[in-house]
Design an enzyme around this catalytic site. Sequence first.
Site, mmCIF file in Angstrom:
data_model
loop_
_atom_site.group_PDB
_atom_site.id
_atom_site.type_symbol
_atom_site.label_atom_id
_atom_site.label_comp_id
_atom_site.label_asym_id
_atom_site.label_seq_id
_atom_site.Cartn_x
_atom_site.Cartn_y
_atom_site.Cartn_z
ATOM 1 N N ASP A 56 0.687 -105.105 50.607
ATOM 2 C CA ASP A 56 1.322 -105.983 49.618
ATOM 3 C C ASP A 56 0.976 -105.679 48.174
ATOM 4 O O ASP A 56 1.329 -106.459 47.281
ATOM 5 C CB ASP A 56 0.977 -107.439 49.932
ATOM 6 C CG ASP A 56 -0.517 -107.720 49.846
ATOM 7 O OD1 ASP A 56 -1.308 -106.757 49.887
ATOM 8 O OD2 ASP A 56 -0.899 -108.896 49.738
ATOM 9 N N GLU A 57 0.302 -104.564 47.890
ATOM 10 C CA GLU A 57 0.031 -104.251 46.489
ATOM 11 C C GLU A 57 -0.134 -102.754 46.291
ATOM 12 O O GLU A 57 -0.487 -102.014 47.205
ATOM 13 C CB GLU A 57 -1.210 -104.997 45.974
ATOM 14 C CG GLU A 57 -2.490 -104.652 46.680
ATOM 15 C CD GLU A 57 -3.694 -105.346 46.053
ATOM 16 O OE1 GLU A 57 -3.771 -105.417 44.806
ATOM 17 O OE2 GLU A 57 -4.567 -105.801 46.817
#
Length: 361
Positions: free
Chosen positions: A106-107
């Site tokens: 997610d990043e």
Amino acid sequence: MTLEDRKIIHVDMDAFYASVEQLDAPELKGKPIAVGGSSQRGVVAAASYEARKYGVRSAMPSVTAARLCPDLIFVKARFERYREVSQQIREIFLDYTDLVEPLSLDEAYLDVTENKLNYPSATIIAYDIRRRIYETTGLTASAGISVNKFIAKVASDYNKPNGQKTIVPEEVLEFLEQLEIRKFHGIGKVTAEKMYQHGIFNGADLKRKPIEYLAEHFGKSGVYYYNIVRGVHESAVKPDRIRKSLGAERTFSDNISSEIFMMERLDQIAEEIERRLAKNKVAGKTITLKIKYSDFKMQTRSKTVDHYIFKKQQILEIATELVRQESFRESVRLLGLSLSNLNTEDKEEEEPVEVQLEFKF
């Protein structure tokens, strides 16, 4: 080009796992949900923003989360689905630059100093990426934009959720001086408390401390703190980060104390590790057994061999030795195995990867 000429974006999805679950199950929208665990056992993998208002956080014991938020809805994690969405997002990043460094599903960091669309503004690129992520996946993302990875990551937390913040070169020093010390990426709760004891409450306080003082009281990290508060962080965006450790673990629905039961669980964990080793085409020399007891205290036991191993039986043989190394003082709520000292050590380092298995016992 100087380091101050770099344009780095840190993109962070908003409550990613929980947001995916709310996207796929509209009846969960607007409700406090926790991904992973249950109201009785396990650990929260992610929490929706509605749940975070009650203090629910990732890595929190599920029992604690349920106590903080009585209406909390527990949802089983679906990592294949999260990986599917993450890949869609990754493809959007690659439309702008090949210098993409994923930190997790997610990043990621992006170096857009020289980008494929020849956009002069990293701020505009970040807006465009976030727009496309929403149009493609229905999910929101936040972003931080600045001259290095450290400041970009700090900035991405500033206007969450669904926002972004740019720290231009001439604003960097003032921004860091005003920043609360607990908001410095890499300074956790324990270190922050120690800094408070030394009269360090924000960046300006940190900047006043000589490098010798910081090294004396914070060791090697002191030099790092001395540099980052001055905006010095030269780490490049690394698109090919190589795994240094690979592992899996399991939290049990009921505490176990029998060695037979432990070996049954470790057999399944070792099988999962063999599968992942084969998928990633790696092998390693060091096996680490992770044990969390019923009182939540953690212990690790490791053994290194002189040859690379990658088969389930090899892993299990060493795990058995580690289990029998000494008796267990309490019943066990979690067991994990990881393989490190991989045959990738001549390449760039990546943070260890561990996966919470979803076995039903």
